[in-house]
Design an enzyme around this catalytic site. Sequence first.
Site, PDB file in Angstrom:
ATOM      1  N   LEU A  71      40.909  48.297  38.708  1.00 47.83           N
ATOM      2  CA  LEU A  71      39.905  48.979  37.725  1.00 47.83           C
ATOM      3  C   LEU A  71      40.325  48.473  36.604  1.00 47.83           C
ATOM      4  O   LEU A  71      39.336  48.778  35.499  1.00 47.83           O
ATOM      5  CB  LEU A  71      40.076  50.346  38.073  1.00 47.83           C
ATOM      6  CG  LEU A  71      39.802  50.837  39.419  1.00 47.83           C
ATOM      7  CD1 LEU A  71      39.876  52.395  39.480  1.00 47.83           C
ATOM      8  CD2 LEU A  71      38.522  50.498  39.911  1.00 47.83           C
ATOM      9  N   ARG A  72      41.056  47.523  36.277  1.00 46.29           N
ATOM     10  CA  ARG A  72      41.236  46.776  34.970  1.00 46.29           C
ATOM     11  C   ARG A  72      41.755  47.447  33.738  1.00 46.29           C
ATOM     12  O   ARG A  72      41.930  47.176  32.787  1.00 46.29           O
ATOM     13  CB  ARG A  72      40.344  45.841  34.515  1.00 46.29           C
ATOM     14  CG  ARG A  72      39.685  44.889  35.783  1.00 46.29           C
ATOM     15  CD  ARG A  72      40.878  44.181  35.954  1.00 46.29           C
ATOM     16  NE  ARG A  72      40.352  43.010  37.139  1.00 46.29           N
ATOM     17  CZ  ARG A  72      41.040  42.375  37.758  1.00 46.29           C
ATOM     18  NH1 ARG A  72      42.325  42.485  37.756  1.00 46.29           N
ATOM     19  NH2 ARG A  72      40.347  41.291  38.762  1.00 46.29           N
ATOM     20  N   HIS A 187      52.317  41.903  48.480  1.00 48.38           N
ATOM     21  CA  HIS A 187      51.303  40.808  48.022  1.00 48.38           C
ATOM     22  C   HIS A 187      51.104  39.897  48.900  1.00 48.38           C
ATOM     23  O   HIS A 187      50.141  38.955  49.034  1.00 48.38           O
ATOM     24  CB  HIS A 187      51.537  40.559  46.474  1.00 48.38           C
ATOM     25  CG  HIS A 187      50.425  39.696  45.907  1.00 48.38           C
ATOM     26  ND1 HIS A 187      48.956  39.842  45.825  1.00 48.38           N
ATOM     27  CD2 HIS A 187      50.657  38.309  45.511  1.00 48.38           C
ATOM     28  CE1 HIS A 187      48.503  38.786  45.289  1.00 48.38           C
ATOM     29  NE2 HIS A 187      49.623  37.647  45.018  1.00 48.38           N
ATOM     30  N   ASP A 313      40.074  45.149  47.775  1.00 47.51           N
ATOM     31  CA  ASP A 313      40.493  44.164  46.774  1.00 47.51           C
ATOM     32  C   ASP A 313      39.528  43.935  45.572  1.00 47.51           C
ATOM     33  O   ASP A 313      39.433  42.711  45.309  1.00 47.51           O
ATOM     34  CB  ASP A 313      41.159  43.015  47.486  1.00 47.51           C
ATOM     35  CG  ASP A 313      41.981  42.088  46.458  1.00 47.51           C
ATOM     36  OD1 ASP A 313      42.364  42.592  45.342  1.00 47.51           O
ATOM     37  OD2 ASP A 313      42.497  41.115  46.832  1.00 47.51           O
ATOM     38  N   PHE A 331      40.619  33.943  40.103  1.00 46.68           N
ATOM     39  CA  PHE A 331      40.499  34.441  41.600  1.00 46.68           C
ATOM     40  C   PHE A 331      39.866  36.063  41.682  1.00 46.68           C
ATOM     41  O   PHE A 331      39.942  36.526  40.691  1.00 46.68           O
ATOM     42  CB  PHE A 331      41.835  34.675  42.242  1.00 46.68           C
ATOM     43  CG  PHE A 331      42.347  33.306  42.458  1.00 46.68           C
ATOM     44  CD1 PHE A 331      42.120  32.552  43.598  1.00 46.68           C
ATOM     45  CD2 PHE A 331      43.410  32.857  41.503  1.00 46.68           C
ATOM     46  CE1 PHE A 331      42.449  31.135  43.825  1.00 46.68           C
ATOM     47  CE2 PHE A 331      43.889  31.622  41.883  1.00 46.68           C
ATOM     48  CZ  PHE A 331      43.546  30.893  43.089  1.00 46.68           C
TER      49      PHE A 331
END
Lengths: 436, 311
Positions: A71-72, A187, A313, A331
């Site tokens: 969500l940055r 990850h 994602d 990406f």
Amino acid sequence: MWWLKEVWVIDPSQSLSAPRDVLVKGGQVLEMASSMTEEEVLTIAQGEPVETINAKGKFVFPGLIDVHTHLREPGQEEKEDILSGSRAAVRGGFTTILAMANTKPVIDNRALVEFVLLQGVRAGYAHVLPIGTVTKGMQGSELVEMVDMKEGGAAAFSDDGKNIQNAEMMRLALEYAKLTGLPIISHCEDKDLAGDGLMRRGVTSARMGLKGIPASAESVIVARDLLLAEETGGKLHLAHISTTESVNLIREAKARGVNVTAEVNPHHLIFCDEDITLTDTALKVNPPLGSRGDRESLIEGLRDGTLDMIATDHAPHTQSEKTRPFAEAPFGIASLETALSAVWQYLVLPGQLSLDRVIEAWSYSPAQRFGLSGGTLKPGSSADMVLFDPDFSEVIDSATLVSKARNTPFLGKSLQGFPIMVWVEGQLVQRNRTVI
Amino acid sequence: MKWQRKDILAIEDMSVEEIRHILHTAKVMKEILMRPIKKLPTLKGKSVVNLFYEASTRTRTSFEMAGKVLGADTTSIAVAQSSVSKGESLYDTAKTIQAMRADLVIIRHSSSGSAKFLADILDAGVINAGDGQHAHPTQALLDIFTMEEQLGEMDGKKVVIVGDVLHSRVARSNAWCLQKLGVDVTLVGPPTLVPVEMAGLGVKLTHDLDGALPGADVVMALRLQLERQQSGLFPSLREYSHLYGLTTERLKKTGKQSIVLHPGPMNRNVEISDDVADSVEALIERQVTNGVAIRMALIYLLIGGSGNVVA
């Protein structure tokens, strides 16, 4: 009060997939019955106004839970923020989203966890649950205060975006996280094998002269983390699985009883490396799109339960970042608003996956694994709920997307099958594709 | 044939007919280039912009020369001195060039796909002068032009390309160009530089140079980027040279009078021994001349008007 008439209910928590009448009142799923008369409904309403939805031919299911979104916020609000991201979520049928920790600063202490949680509440759309980092500053060398962060509302721990390269650090994290009962999300990327690769290594990457990332960049870490979870008895969740070898390793580990779950992203189920062209940065994603064979393994893995859940994602970026030569673009695919529809159109309609399995993997399973409310329509449960119209089609358009991001491979294309009403705790938050 | 193409981006998507048409046009251009006074009014009033993001003397000068002989106004944007070094994106640079109403842009850039990226934005034509590890179509065209000058039609002949194939746009473009023209192509190098996925180019792969040489009409040595050794791709220049260096002795294995090509600049006594390098100097100079002719042909075909017949 809501009365959904003759709707097809899919609720894996009750092993239910059948036509029902559904009543929602006071923020809860009140009752489900094969059919109801108006008199019965009015009696139950006790004077409260009833909105009746004739929902024959449509589906209702628990709101989707996405355990992997970016969500940055804080720090990169030009790409997305918690408000725009949670609006995009409910437009796409998600009522709970887990926010990854690789923001600026990274979410590595309780104060930041509580900030993300609070911003989600302020936004007032989907439930937004923070994922904390595993290590301080995501530096891979010291554990965060996991217990304190759990008390602040963290739902899991992950250094997503930056794999924990030190195996001993990962082992310690799996051990220590036992105090919280929360999973460590891996990850799954060996940074040396991935190098500065741009797409999956193979015939397509070789032909275009784009530096390749071997499938082993993921699978060696999957193997490592499965062994560490087995040895420690820790709780492991594997993010964005994309290779055949990983699916096989997880299947074998589960047979041995390892405490592991795994997720797969819609784009890995739909696209493969052959679909990438030199200038199509919308398909530049990490882990990279795999081979056609990988795609089949992932679908098979999701079908047989080796892969427990679907997660988007969701990785929003600005258009100026994505409007660059392939090597220079970041990406990621922004997918909250298109993911369910894409899965419906590309996987459910052609018969590759049942809708029941999709809902289980995108709602019930995440709720179980991460200990979340939602993921069920059992009477008495909170009405986090989606009404899905399989016939509704829409062109994915810059003007209607509510996310700040436009980096979707479906931009300008038509998709069919969309959520047309979405409730969070019984509150209608999206109607006819418009966020309320 | 009637020329339709706005851009020259990669050999991969070109037809045999187009390639033949370019080679034919280049032959005429070479005649013009050999004249004592080499200046044509053909492209008077047309502007050609050289946009080079990577250091290049040979290719950039070749394009400049080609444009000037045809009478075009050529401008070179040296990246280190332009706003690009202030972080301007290729997109913004493209928009600026668009506004300046250039007719043709020659681009060299370190990212694969950057030439296509530029071509998608610009109304002007674009020639790819090398994009990352993807393509270098003008090099492949000048190579085939040189081969045919020496050996006649290449259909059915055998070419061996040896070296760092994985990272080479020259190898990729040559592989496409040669196989389209019916040439038997073999790519040679160690497994780390010629990995199995290169088979996607549709040509033969081998790690054994000596086994590949018999019958070869042309042997092309690629320039070895010496920093690849630090990345672990091969253990030493000594061993590389021992396995893949072109020597007079080794070249005897072709069993015929083969020609040796190198896209330059050469690492002497690495991919090519001193004596072989000396013996092919003349041919390498010829390649340089042919490079100008090929680029004249392409510039002419792209912006020379509808007739496409050289007077």
